[in-house]
Enzyme design. Structure first.
Site, PDB file in Angstrom:
ATOM      1  N   LYS A 197       4.702  23.057  15.850  1.00  0.00           N
ATOM      2  CA  LYS A 197       6.399  21.823  15.296  1.00  0.00           C
ATOM      3  C   LYS A 197       6.867  22.023  16.698  1.00  0.00           C
ATOM      4  O   LYS A 197       6.159  22.442  18.152  1.00  0.00           O
ATOM      5  CB  LYS A 197       7.623  23.168  14.919  1.00  0.00           C
TER       6      LYS A 197
ATOM      7  N   ASP B  15       9.867  15.950  10.061  1.00  0.00           N
ATOM      8  CA  ASP B  15      10.854  16.427  10.268  1.00  0.00           C
ATOM      9  C   ASP B  15      11.400  16.307   9.540  1.00  0.00           C
ATOM     10  O   ASP B  15      12.432  15.109   9.266  1.00  0.00           O
ATOM     11  CB  ASP B  15       9.696  17.925  10.963  1.00  0.00           C
TER      12      ASP B  15
END
Ligand code: NAD
Length: 422
Positions: A106, A146
């Site tokens: 991430k 995202d």
């Protein structure tokens, strides 16, 4: 301490609790409690007014035990070092649960992209790739969209990566690209379709039909709208939606109709007026929404919306975490006490990363699949993961979240043992 720091500590506690439950070693826990690698960067961008601004950025790769890291990059002012640690760890669990040869990743940049011009946004995106270039690639770490990032930004990322690496056309370094540059068909609806599949499988397991089952849905964005579409197509009835009040951005409310809401009309309202709530029905408060007498409650918008203040009022007989982290630890404890099953986010919303994995496979192989092939494969792969979570829950007499954690961690542990790391 920041909220993200608390979340990280809570996640470590959960990992420890599950490790102990399943009998994993202390050495294993010590490996997975922290990401393997976190890059912190300062990205300078020449702004349109001639000044130079620097932006903080992070990329975390949690575990390489099963394969390259995989996970999104968000552009948001709320991004923190701890947040990417939490989210990359959860991604490791999500991809492992699906049995994919991947680890969790991430990343994020601390920025409000709405305050940037198109040129500044492109410069920042390219700067991010330059900062992490040595640590990404189809076999190292594969970023994706995202919060506030999209196919356009993946286009900038991919172009910069190829330019930096001698023109090698490694488009499999990023997923979530436009289908015109190697993106997979079926990605847009994949997460909602996966949420629907988990509910369908759960209903099959308890021997009930979805026909006539009622549900309440928070959020009618990408995940919520497709979840609703597939549930309604299968005979379920949407009794209420809850979403952001577009006239008062810091508040939300719901709309209820006991005869059932029409999802076409909701989409139309969203398209024409900018708000999915501009539909006919009874206006209800957030508290009334969460306390509705429905069969299935689906939070598909935000994190931490079901907590100790409202979990006690929930009447639904199933809660499905379509969003990431919508139920707090205190909220979950109350649901457990009330024997209301919860399908955890790492299972329910894993359809998105699954189809991202398909994009990676298609890019590497150079052979592309039609929508039906993607859909059938998703149904098969997610179906297997769902069955395994149900079976593990029965075997260990634990709830679905604990079962999902045990399954994911056991695969990572096995790989680490085989690699001789523990
Ligand atoms: P989205 O931006 O498309 O939709 C979000 C929805 O939530 C919108 O309908 C918005 O109006 C609503 N919303 C925003 N603030 C709200 C508030 N205060 N109260 C009630 N509703 C509010 O986002 P999305 O892609 O559908 O993602 C939703 C959730 O699912 C997020 O937690 C995201 O991290 C998670 N998720 C998304 C994917 C994906 O593929 N899109 C994959 C995995 C997890």
């Amino acid at each position: 301490m920041t909220k993200a720091y608390d979340q990280f500590i809570n996640l470590q506690k959960k990992l420890k609790e599950v490790s102990d439950l399943a009998g994993f070693s202390e050495s294993f826990y010590n490996i997975i409690r922290e990401p393997e690698r976190i890059i912190e960067a300062n990205i300078p961008v020449k702004m349109d007014d001639g000044t130079t601004k620097t932006f903080r950025a992070f990329r975390s790769a949690h575990s390489s035990a099963l394969g390259p890291a995989k996970g999104g990059v968000r552009f948001d002012e709320s991004v923190t070092y701890e947040e990417v640690k939490v989210l990359s760890t959860l991604m490791s669990l999500k991809v492992s649960l699906l049995g994919l040869p991947l680890g969790g990743g991430k990343g994020g940049i601390v920025v409000d992209p709405k305050k940037l011009s198109e040129r500044e946004l492109e410069a920042l995106s390219r700067g991010f790739v330059r900062a992490i270039n040595n640590y990404i690639g189809p076999r190292i770490d594969v970023p994706a969209p995202d919060v506030n990032t999209n196919a356009k930004i993946m286009g900038y990322f991919t172009d910069e990566y190829i330019a930096l690496n001698g023109g090698k056309n490694d488009i499999a370094t990023f997923t979530g690209k436009s289908t015109d540059m190697g993106g997979s068909l079926g990605r847009t609806e994949a997460t909602g379709f996966g949420v629907y599949l988990t509910i369908k499988k759960y209903y099959e397991k308890i021997g009930k039909s979805l026909k006539g089952a009622t549900f309440a849905l928070q959020g009618f964005g990408n995940v919520g709208s497709y979840t609703a579409k597939y549930l309604v197509e299968d005979g379920a009835k949407l009794l209420a939606i809850n979403s952001k009040d577009h006239n008062h951005p810091n508040s939300s409310y719901g709309v209820y109709d006991d005869k059932g809401l029409d999802i076409e009309k909701i989409s139309e309202a969203k398209e024409k007026t900018g708000s999915e709530l501009n539909i006919e029905g009874k206006k209800i408060t957030d508290d009334e929404f969460f306390a509705l007498d429905v069969d299935i409650l689906i939070p598909a918008a935000l994190e931490n919306v079901i907590d100790e203040t409202n979990a006690g009022n929930i009447k639904a007989s199933l809660v499905v975490e379509a969003a990431n982290g919508p139920v707090t630890e205190a909220g979950e404890a109350i649901l457990n006490e009330k024997n209301i099953p919860l399908i955890p986010d790492i299972l329910a919303n894993s359809g998105g990363v699954l189809v991202s994995h398909y994009e990676w496979i298609q890019n590497i192989s150079g052979s592309y699949w039609d929508e039906e092939e993607v859909r059938n494969k998703q149904e098969k792969d997610m179906g297997k993961a769902i069955e395994e979570v149900f079976a593990t829950s029965e075997k260990y007499k634990v709830n679905y979240r604990q079962a999902a954690f045990i399954l994911s961690l056991s695969r990572i542990e096995k790989a680490l043992k085989l690699r001789g790391r523990i």
